[in-house]
Design an enzyme around this catalytic site. Structure first.
Site, PDB file in Angstrom:
ATOM      1  N   SER A   1      -1.398  59.692 -22.238  1.00 16.78           N
ATOM      2  CA  SER A   1      -0.614  58.585 -22.787  1.00 16.78           C
ATOM      3  C   SER A   1       0.872  58.900 -22.687  1.00 16.78           C
ATOM      4  O   SER A   1       1.702  58.086 -23.074  1.00 16.78           O
ATOM      5  CB  SER A   1      -0.985  58.384 -24.264  1.00 16.78           C
ATOM      6  OG  SER A   1      -0.649  59.557 -24.988  1.00 16.78           O
TER       7      SER A   1
ATOM      8  N   HIS B   1       6.218  61.282 -19.984  1.00 15.40           N
ATOM      9  CA  HIS B   1       7.018  62.476 -19.608  1.00 15.40           C
ATOM     10  C   HIS B   1       6.132  63.508 -18.909  1.00 15.40           C
ATOM     11  O   HIS B   1       6.511  64.081 -17.888  1.00 15.40           O
ATOM     12  CB  HIS B   1       7.651  63.118 -20.844  1.00 15.40           C
ATOM     13  CG  HIS B   1       8.571  62.217 -21.575  1.00 15.40           C
ATOM     14  ND1 HIS B   1       9.803  61.842 -21.096  1.00 15.40           N
ATOM     15  CD2 HIS B   1       8.428  61.592 -22.764  1.00 15.40           C
ATOM     16  CE1 HIS B   1      10.382  61.046 -21.958  1.00 15.40           C
ATOM     17  NE2 HIS B   1       9.575  60.871 -22.981  1.00 15.40           N
ATOM     18  N   LYS B   2       4.958  63.717 -19.507  1.00 14.28           N
ATOM     19  CA  LYS B   2       4.024  64.663 -18.890  1.00 14.28           C
ATOM     20  C   LYS B   2       3.670  64.197 -17.484  1.00 14.28           C
ATOM     21  O   LYS B   2       3.657  64.984 -16.539  1.00 14.28           O
ATOM     22  CB  LYS B   2       2.705  64.709 -19.673  1.00 14.28           C
ATOM     23  CG  LYS B   2       2.678  65.535 -20.894  1.00 14.28           C
ATOM     24  CD  LYS B   2       1.185  65.577 -21.321  1.00 14.28           C
ATOM     25  CE  LYS B   2       0.970  66.216 -22.623  1.00 14.28           C
ATOM     26  NZ  LYS B   2      -0.468  66.276 -22.974  1.00 14.28           N
TER      27      LYS B   2
ATOM     28  N   GLU C   1      -8.699  63.711 -29.565  1.00 13.79           N
ATOM     29  CA  GLU C   1      -8.665  65.180 -29.596  1.00 13.79           C
ATOM     30  C   GLU C   1      -9.460  65.706 -30.779  1.00 13.79           C
ATOM     31  O   GLU C   1      -9.324  65.193 -31.895  1.00 13.79           O
ATOM     32  CB  GLU C   1      -7.217  65.673 -29.692  1.00 13.79           C
ATOM     33  CG  GLU C   1      -6.431  65.394 -28.433  1.00 13.79           C
ATOM     34  CD  GLU C   1      -4.999  65.926 -28.496  1.00 13.79           C
ATOM     35  OE1 GLU C   1      -4.610  66.509 -29.522  1.00 13.79           O
ATOM     36  OE2 GLU C   1      -4.284  65.732 -27.500  1.00 13.79           O
TER      37      GLU C   1
ATOM     38  N   ASP D   1      -3.473  69.528 -22.345  1.00  9.03           N
ATOM     39  CA  ASP D   1      -3.075  69.640 -23.747  1.00  9.03           C
ATOM     40  C   ASP D   1      -1.989  70.703 -23.834  1.00  9.03           C
ATOM     41  O   ASP D   1      -2.088  71.758 -23.202  1.00  9.03           O
ATOM     42  CB  ASP D   1      -4.276  70.010 -24.631  1.00  9.03           C
ATOM     43  CG  ASP D   1      -4.019  69.584 -26.062  1.00  9.03           C
ATOM     44  OD1 ASP D   1      -3.705  68.400 -26.278  1.00  9.03           O
ATOM     45  OD2 ASP D   1      -4.082  70.436 -26.960  1.00  9.03           O
ATOM     46  N   SER D   2      -0.953  70.402 -24.607  1.00 14.97           N
ATOM     47  CA  SER D   2       0.167  71.341 -24.662  1.00 14.97           C
ATOM     48  C   SER D   2       0.656  71.475 -26.090  1.00 14.97           C
ATOM     49  O   SER D   2       0.360  70.632 -26.936  1.00 14.97           O
ATOM     50  CB  SER D   2       1.296  70.871 -23.745  1.00 14.97           C
ATOM     51  OG  SER D   2       1.468  69.483 -23.842  1.00 14.97           O
TER      52      SER D   2
ATOM     53  N   ASP E   1      11.765  69.881 -26.223  1.00 10.56           N
ATOM     54  CA  ASP E   1      12.713  70.421 -25.233  1.00 10.56           C
ATOM     55  C   ASP E   1      14.090  70.738 -25.828  1.00 10.56           C
ATOM     56  O   ASP E   1      14.689  71.759 -25.465  1.00 10.56           O
ATOM     57  CB  ASP E   1      12.898  69.435 -24.061  1.00 10.56           C
ATOM     58  CG  ASP E   1      11.745  69.496 -23.071  1.00 10.56           C
ATOM     59  OD1 ASP E   1      10.878  70.368 -23.214  1.00 10.56           O
ATOM     60  OD2 ASP E   1      11.720  68.656 -22.146  1.00 10.56           O
TER      61      ASP E   1
ATOM     62  N   HIS F   1       5.833  75.915 -18.690  1.00 11.07           N
ATOM     63  CA  HIS F   1       4.392  76.106 -18.903  1.00 11.07           C
ATOM     64  C   HIS F   1       3.575  75.109 -18.073  1.00 11.07           C
ATOM     65  O   HIS F   1       2.597  75.440 -17.443  1.00 11.07           O
ATOM     66  CB  HIS F   1       4.074  75.947 -20.400  1.00 11.07           C
ATOM     67  CG  HIS F   1       4.640  74.679 -20.998  1.00 11.07           C
ATOM     68  ND1 HIS F   1       5.956  74.329 -20.881  1.00 11.07           N
ATOM     69  CD2 HIS F   1       4.050  73.661 -21.678  1.00 11.07           C
ATOM     70  CE1 HIS F   1       6.154  73.165 -21.468  1.00 11.07           C
ATOM     71  NE2 HIS F   1       5.015  72.743 -21.965  1.00 11.07           N
TER      72      HIS F   1
HETATM   73  P1  ITT Z   1      -1.658  63.116 -24.184  1.00 14.58           P
HETATM   74  O1  ITT Z   1      -1.940  61.661 -24.154  1.00 14.58           O
HETATM   75  O2  ITT Z   1      -1.630  63.730 -22.818  1.00 14.58           O
HETATM   76  O3  ITT Z   1      -2.529  63.884 -25.162  1.00 14.58           O
HETATM   77  P2  ITT Z   1       0.490  63.825 -26.051  1.00 14.58           P
HETATM   78  O4  ITT Z   1       1.950  63.511 -26.073  1.00 14.58           O
HETATM   79  O5  ITT Z   1      -0.346  63.408 -27.236  1.00 14.58           O
HETATM   80  O6  ITT Z   1      -0.126  63.236 -24.690  1.00 14.58           O
HETATM   81  P3  ITT Z   1      -0.293  66.602 -26.540  1.00 14.58           P
HETATM   82  O7  ITT Z   1      -1.441  66.215 -27.398  1.00 14.58           O
HETATM   83  O8  ITT Z   1      -0.530  67.611 -25.474  1.00 14.58           O
HETATM   84  O9  ITT Z   1       0.369  65.352 -25.776  1.00 14.58           O
HETATM   85  O10 ITT Z   1       0.841  67.029 -27.533  1.00 14.58           O
HETATM   86  C1  ITT Z   1       1.801  67.851 -27.152  1.00 14.58           C
HETATM   87  C2  ITT Z   1       3.061  67.557 -27.892  1.00 14.58           C
HETATM   88  O11 ITT Z   1       3.824  68.747 -27.724  1.00 14.58           O
HETATM   89  C3  ITT Z   1       3.839  66.423 -27.215  1.00 14.58           C
HETATM   90  O12 ITT Z   1       3.709  65.217 -27.882  1.00 14.58           O
HETATM   91  C4  ITT Z   1       5.267  66.947 -27.298  1.00 14.58           C
HETATM   92  O13 ITT Z   1       5.814  66.568 -28.540  1.00 14.58           O
HETATM   93  C5  ITT Z   1       5.109  68.463 -27.260  1.00 14.58           C
HETATM   94  N1  ITT Z   1       5.287  68.999 -25.899  1.00 14.58           N
HETATM   95  C6  ITT Z   1       4.321  69.431 -25.032  1.00 14.58           C
HETATM   96  N2  ITT Z   1       4.848  69.839 -23.872  1.00 14.58           N
HETATM   97  C7  ITT Z   1       6.178  69.656 -24.008  1.00 14.58           C
HETATM   98  C8  ITT Z   1       7.269  69.860 -23.154  1.00 14.58           C
HETATM   99  O14 ITT Z   1       7.118  70.305 -21.908  1.00 14.58           O
HETATM  100  N3  ITT Z   1       8.483  69.575 -23.606  1.00 14.58           N
HETATM  101  C9  ITT Z   1       8.662  69.114 -24.858  1.00 14.58           C
HETATM  102  N4  ITT Z   1       7.698  68.881 -25.727  1.00 14.58           N
HETATM  103  C10 ITT Z   1       6.449  69.135 -25.305  1.00 14.58           C
END
Ligand code: ITT
Length: 190
Positions: free
Chosen positions: A9, A12-13, A38, A68-69, A145, A170
């Site tokens: 969703s 940015h990713k 999740e 997942d991050s 970030d 990462h």
């Molecule tokens: P999905 O739909 O892919 O799950 P999400 O935004 O909910 O998207 P995550 O559950 O992996 O993603 O949550 C990770 C959070 O960690 C994300 O919302 C960011 O706030 C932060 N995050 C992860 N990677 C990051 C990055 O490279 N830079 C900045 N913040 C990051």
């Protein structure tokens, strides 16, 4: 050309992963924009694994992956870690810096765990990048970030690094592992 599907969703990713694909492989990336369910766990690999299992019940495209991050802060015992998205939306960056106000050891790491389904197998690719939590919030960047200074730079936050972030992060390292695996697998099959 082979195609691989990324369920997320988070635009940015997707943009970061898409740029890495464009620079490193001829495999095409397609977005499936969808909020991911999740499970609760302290382990990002486990969360990614079960999110992928759920996604593959709804989507039949293959190969398909989720990522997942999270940000893990040493002196907060790994917090926010698997709760990174929720904590970002609730207490935000200011809240994290307030928790860290009197903390001198500012070490932290970012983790990216990718779960890929190809044929009937699930593969997991994980990478981490070490760094420090800044004392100020920089102006650029998304998510955490603006407060994460990677060890390899030591001065600028991921946000301040601009596009350079996407060649050291990462997510970059985990995506490269994914690409190498996909290339071995997909081009071997053709
Ligand atoms: P999905 O739909 O892919 O799950 P999400 O935004 O909910 O998207 P995550 O559950 O992996 O993603 O949550 C990770 C959070 O960690 C994300 O919302 C960011 O706030 C932060 N995050 C992860 N990677 C990051 C990055 O490279 N830079 C900045 N913040 C990051």
């Amino acid at each position: 050309m082979p195609v691989v599907f990324f369920v997320t969703s988070n635009q940015h990713k997707f943009q970061e992963v898409n740029t890495i694909f464009t620079q490193h492989t001829s495999i095409q990336l397609k977005l499936i924009q969808k909020s991911i369910i999740e499970i609760q766990s302290f382990d990002l690999e486990e969360i990614a694994f079960f999110s992928l299992e759920k996604c593959t019940q709804d989507f039949h495209e293959r190969p398909i992956f989720v990522e997942d991050s999270g940000l893990f802060i040493d002196q907060l015992n790994g917090f926010p870690g698997p709760f990174s998205a929720y904590i970002f939306k609730t207490i935000g960056l200011k809240g994290i810096l307030t928790l860290m106000q009197h903390v001198n050891n500012r070490e932290a790491f970012f983790q990216s765990s990718i779960a890929l389904k190809i044929d009937d197998c699930i593969e997991i690719f994980t990478e981490r990048v070490k760094g420090k939590i800044s004392r100020n919030i920089s102006e650029s960047g998304w998510g955490y970030d603006p407060i994460f200074i990677p060890e390899c730079d030591g001065i600028h936050s991921f946000g301040d690094l601009g596009p350079k972030k996407n060649s050291i992060s990462h997510r970059y390292l985990a995506t490269l592992k994914l690409i190498r695996f996909l290339e071995d697998h997909l081009f071997e099959m053709n």
